[in-house]
Design a protein around this motif. Structure first.
Motif, PDB file in Angstrom:
ATOM      1  N   TRP A   1       0.850  -1.199   0.000  1.00  0.00           N
ATOM      2  CA  TRP A   1       0.000   0.000   0.000  1.00  0.00           C
ATOM      3  C   TRP A   1       0.885   1.247   0.000  1.00  0.00           C
ATOM      4  CZ3 TRP A   1      -4.732   0.456  -1.440  1.00  0.00           C
ATOM      5  CH2 TRP A   1      -5.665  -0.562  -1.212  1.00  0.00           C
TER       6      TRP A   1
ATOM      7  N   LEU B   1       2.145   1.877  -3.417  1.00  0.00           N
ATOM      8  CA  LEU B   1       1.116   2.447  -4.291  1.00  0.00           C
ATOM      9  C   LEU B   1       0.976   3.949  -4.084  1.00  0.00           C
ATOM     10  CD1 LEU B   1      -1.011   1.794  -6.436  1.00  0.00           C
ATOM     11  CD2 LEU B   1      -2.644   1.351  -4.592  1.00  0.00           C
ATOM     12  N   THR B   2       1.261   4.408  -2.861  1.00  0.00           N
ATOM     13  CA  THR B   2       1.163   5.860  -2.629  1.00  0.00           C
ATOM     14  C   THR B   2       2.201   6.633  -3.434  1.00  0.00           C
ATOM     15  OG1 THR B   2       2.689   5.832  -0.730  1.00  0.00           O
ATOM     16  CG2 THR B   2       0.350   5.461  -0.267  1.00  0.00           C
TER      17      THR B   2
ATOM     18  N   ALA C   1       0.071   6.323  -7.599  1.00  0.00           N
ATOM     19  CA  ALA C   1      -1.252   5.730  -7.412  1.00  0.00           C
ATOM     20  C   ALA C   1      -1.858   5.158  -8.684  1.00  0.00           C
ATOM     21  CB  ALA C   1      -2.203   6.767  -6.812  1.00  0.00           C
TER      22      ALA C   1
ATOM     23  N   ARG D   1      -0.099  -1.750  -8.520  1.00  0.00           N
ATOM     24  CA  ARG D   1      -1.412  -2.345  -8.272  1.00  0.00           C
ATOM     25  C   ARG D   1      -1.344  -3.878  -8.356  1.00  0.00           C
ATOM     26  NH1 ARG D   1      -6.043   0.971  -8.688  1.00  0.00           N
ATOM     27  NH2 ARG D   1      -5.435   3.168  -8.635  1.00  0.00           N
TER      28      ARG D   1
ATOM     29  N   ALA E   1      -7.299   3.840  -4.695  1.00  0.00           N
ATOM     30  CA  ALA E   1      -6.188   4.622  -4.154  1.00  0.00           C
ATOM     31  C   ALA E   1      -6.570   6.083  -3.978  1.00  0.00           C
ATOM     32  CB  ALA E   1      -4.972   4.511  -5.065  1.00  0.00           C
ATOM     33  N   ALA E   2      -7.596   6.523  -4.709  1.00  0.00           N
ATOM     34  CA  ALA E   2      -7.992   7.939  -4.723  1.00  0.00           C
ATOM     35  C   ALA E   2      -9.331   8.136  -4.026  1.00  0.00           C
ATOM     36  CB  ALA E   2      -8.064   8.435  -6.163  1.00  0.00           C
TER      37      ALA E   2
ATOM     38  N   ASN F   1      -3.537   9.909  -4.285  1.00  0.00           N
ATOM     39  CA  ASN F   1      -3.181   8.778  -3.412  1.00  0.00           C
ATOM     40  C   ASN F   1      -3.755   8.911  -2.007  1.00  0.00           C
ATOM     41  OD1 ASN F   1      -1.680  10.814  -2.296  1.00  0.00           O
ATOM     42  ND2 ASN F   1       0.297   9.744  -2.394  1.00  0.00           N
TER      43      ASN F   1
ATOM     44  N   ALA G   1      -5.035   5.638  -0.631  1.00  0.00           N
ATOM     45  CA  ALA G   1      -3.917   4.707  -0.454  1.00  0.00           C
ATOM     46  C   ALA G   1      -3.128   5.064   0.802  1.00  0.00           C
ATOM     47  CB  ALA G   1      -3.014   4.726  -1.681  1.00  0.00           C
TER      48      ALA G   1
END
Length: 680
Positions: A121, A124-125, A128, A134, A560-561, A574, A577
């Protein structure tokens, strides 16, 4: 004294020596037979002859055979060996479980999988919109789910194996009790039969391995066998029985209580629940407290305040751990009285059959030797302790861990948006009755639903916001039917854009605009997470946790958003996320009676791992200690009952010389007789 008297003395002496040789030979032949007790001959002097006021000895005769066995030491051995078998059974059972929680390999283990999941996670930030990040998150989430599945399956298999071992142990104990009673009967008929006595003591030892017992030697030669907590297992020629049964619930109403109903429950748990009413009255008014240690202490909240619960009917069940509790009332309804009590055993337990109709619960509640009237040792006690205080409690903690992980992830995930809008979607979880209030429905997270608002954002075919956000108010008492109506009856501007329906007990939401779409723009009620809409995981336990099918099929669905104030989902956003990664540091309280402490997920897992290790270490150390004590007591018993070959050889030589001396006496007497005959 005549020559005939001399010959009689010699003959008896020869018979005595011959008997001594036979007994000694038998001892030597049985030296390696387990449970054999050495035997010796007790000799006594025969009555003397009186001639002219003089007494002449007439030799000796065998009075009895003595079986060497120290019953005082044996009682100590039974107690010590029962402890050793308790810890041995517990250690053996927990050994394979401990390996499931070991985290020694830095590249393997549940804690590693959890760390990788949260770190993905964090990755991913950084970007995003990245498909690579992902996919990485998707794979690590799948790995975590798989490891939780394996853990759940393995723990269940260990529980099943332990239950089977308990059933077999109880069957063996019942058979031994019958055998001991029959041996008592045989010994009463043949009190001099030492083989029967050896066999009886061997059977008692075998029973003592399974249960903590005391054997009481009666004046008629029989034995009474009782458990250390006082239940009679064998009384002379009568054998009692044990049984494995349950789950069950029993009432302990106060004198004068008017309650005519009964307590009901569903689900299983590792503990027994004692319910005591702290406030009397009708269902919905009466209140009770709960104890898991037989009433010594009562469940408290995180602040140490004693918890109370409303006594409800089938529509108002109280959930404690995985057990739902409610009351069935009589007709006409009767009130509960203060101090009315009920015992709930949501598992199989061990019962002593006091009579055919009266069964007494002797299932251990906790550790070794700390429960009056309950099983406190032996192999069966160790198996129950390993099952209830060990495996089952570990499983409950893991289930609570996984359930909270799913909830926290799904709740936060449901607040966000992915890279692709929805045209239509359906909840993962279904309700059995759509007219029942959501917070009282069959949903696993029904109790998590609170008063709040679900927000939607509609979009045109071109992907631009189509009007203002759609706000739907939610209350815990709403049913799924009510929620559908609320969505469909949203403000006029939204009515033509979204429609809600129920298919197979699941909530379905669809855009009504041609090529239009929509997005979830937040939910403060928790209804989306409870229903399984816009969520990351499906399921609610270690056995069924999985990635949401929408994310499995399309990682773009990872939220994520968030939908911003203009109704848009910004590229590279993000925010959600970041919030999901922040769960790694969030303190959560698991829904379990075993702990009410707020910790991070990693800390909860580490605490459980440490507990398993400590339980295994404690069982192993106690096993070694008790084994040492048992061996010492066995040596003491063997010094009395065991066959010493050197000693037996010495005895054999002694009896041989006695036989030769007796022969010489007879020869001498015979020669004297011949001499007298020749004088004539």
């Amino acid at each position: 004294m005549s020559i005939y008297d001399l010959m009689s003395i010699g003959n008896n002496a020869m018979m005595n020596a011959k008997l001594g040789i036979n007994v000694t030979s038998n001892n030597m032949a049985n030296a390696d037979v387990k449970g054999y007790s050495r035997t010796t001959v007790n000799y006594v002097s025969r009555s003397p002859l009186v001639r002219n006021s003089l007494q002449f000895g007439t030799g000796a005769e065998a009075e009895s055979l003595r079986r060497h066995y120290n019953y005082f030491v044996e009682q100590q051995y039974l107690a010590s060996h029962g402890q050793q078998q308790y810890w041995n059974a517990k250690a053996e059972t927990l050994y394979s479980v401990e390996s499931l929680f070991k985290q020694g390999d830095k590249n393997y283990g549940l804690s590693v999988a959890l760390d990788k999941y949260f770190s993905s996670w964090n990755s991913l930030t950084q970007d995003a919109d990245s498909s690579a990040y992902r996919m990485e998150l998707k794979e690590y989430a799948k790995t975590l789910s798989t490891m939780l599945h394996t853990m759940s399956k393995s723990l269940k298999q260990e529980l099943q194996a332990t239950d089977k071992a308990i059933e077999l142990g109880v069957a063996d104990a019942n058979a031994l009790m019958k055998d001991i009673a029959e041996l008592n009967r045989s010994v009463l008929g043949q009190p001099e039969n030492l083989v029967l006595q050896d066999e009886r003591d061997r059977k008692i030892r075998k029973l003592g391995e399974l249960l903590p017992i005391k054997s009481l030697h009666q004046s008629d030669g029989s034995f009474t066998v009782i458990t250390e907590s006082g239940q009679t297992l064998v009384d002379g020629i009568e054998a009692f029985e044990l049984a494995v049964k349950g789950p069950e619930a029993q009432a302990e109403l106060t004198t004068g209580s008017a309650f005519k109903g009964e307590v009901k429950f569903e689900g299983q748990g590792s503990k027994e629940y004692k319910i005591e009413m702290v406030k009397g009255g009708a269902l919905g008014t009466a209140e009770f407290k709960v104890s898991i240690d037989g009433g010594k202490t009562w469940l408290t909240d995180e602040n140490g305040v004693e918890r109370t619960f409303k006594a409800g009917d089938a529509d108002n069940k109280v959930k404690i751990e995985g057990v739902n509790i409610w009351f069935n009332n009589s007709s006409p309804a009767t009130d509960l009285s203060k101090a009315d009590a009920f015992n709930i055993v949501p598992k199989s337990g061990l019962y002593w059959k006091k009579t055919t109709a009266h069964l007494v619960n002797i299932t251990p509640r906790g550790g070794y030797g700390n429960e009056s009237g309950r099983l406190s040792g032996g192999r069966l006690g160790g198996l129950f302790a390993a099952r209830d205080s060990g495996i089952a409690s570990y499983e409950e903690r893991m289930e609570a861990f996984t359930k909270e992980l799913i909830w926290q992830t799904n709740y936060q995930h449901s607040q966000g948006a992915g890279l692709a809008h929805y045209k239509e979607t359906q909840s993962t979880n279904s309700v059995v009755d759509s007219s029942v209030a959501l917070n009282k429905s069959n949903l696993a997270y029904a109790n998590k639903i609170t008063k709040g608002t679900i927000s939607f954002q509609a979009y045109t075919a071109q992907g631009t916001p189509d009007g203002a956000r759609i706000e739907v108010s939610v209350t815990p008492g709403m049913s799924l039917d009510d929620l559908v109506t609320a969505i469909n009856n949203a403000p006029t501007s939204a009515t033509a854009k979204l429609t809600a329906s129920i298919e197979g007990g699941k909530l379905k939401i669809k855009s009504k605009v041609a090529d239009g779409s929509f997005e979830f723009a937040g939910d403060t009620s928790g209804a989306l997470a409870a229903l399984g809409l816009n969520t990351f995981f499906s399921g609610s336990s270690s056995s069924d946790i999985d990635l949401d099918a929408r994310i499995k099929n399309d990682p773009k669905r990872i939220n994520a958003a968030v939908v911003n104030g203009l109704g848009l989902v910004d590229h590279g956003d993000n925010k959600n996320a970041l919030a999901l990664h922040a769960l790694v540091k969030k303190g959560v309280t698991l829904d379990t009676i075993h702990t009410n402490t707020s910790r991070t997920f990693s800390q909860h897992l580490s605490t459980l791992t440490a507990l398993v290790g400590a339980d295994m270490d404690g069982a192993s150390r106690n096993k070694v200690y008790c084994d040492t004590v048992s061996k010492d007591l066995e040596k003491r018993q063997q010094s009395e009952a065991g066959v010493n070959m050197d000693e037996e050889l010495t005895n054999l030589t002694k009896y041989q010389k006695s036989f030769e001396a007796a022969s010489k006496l007879i020869t001498t007497a015979n020669e004297m007789f011949d001499t007298i005959l020749q004088l004539k």
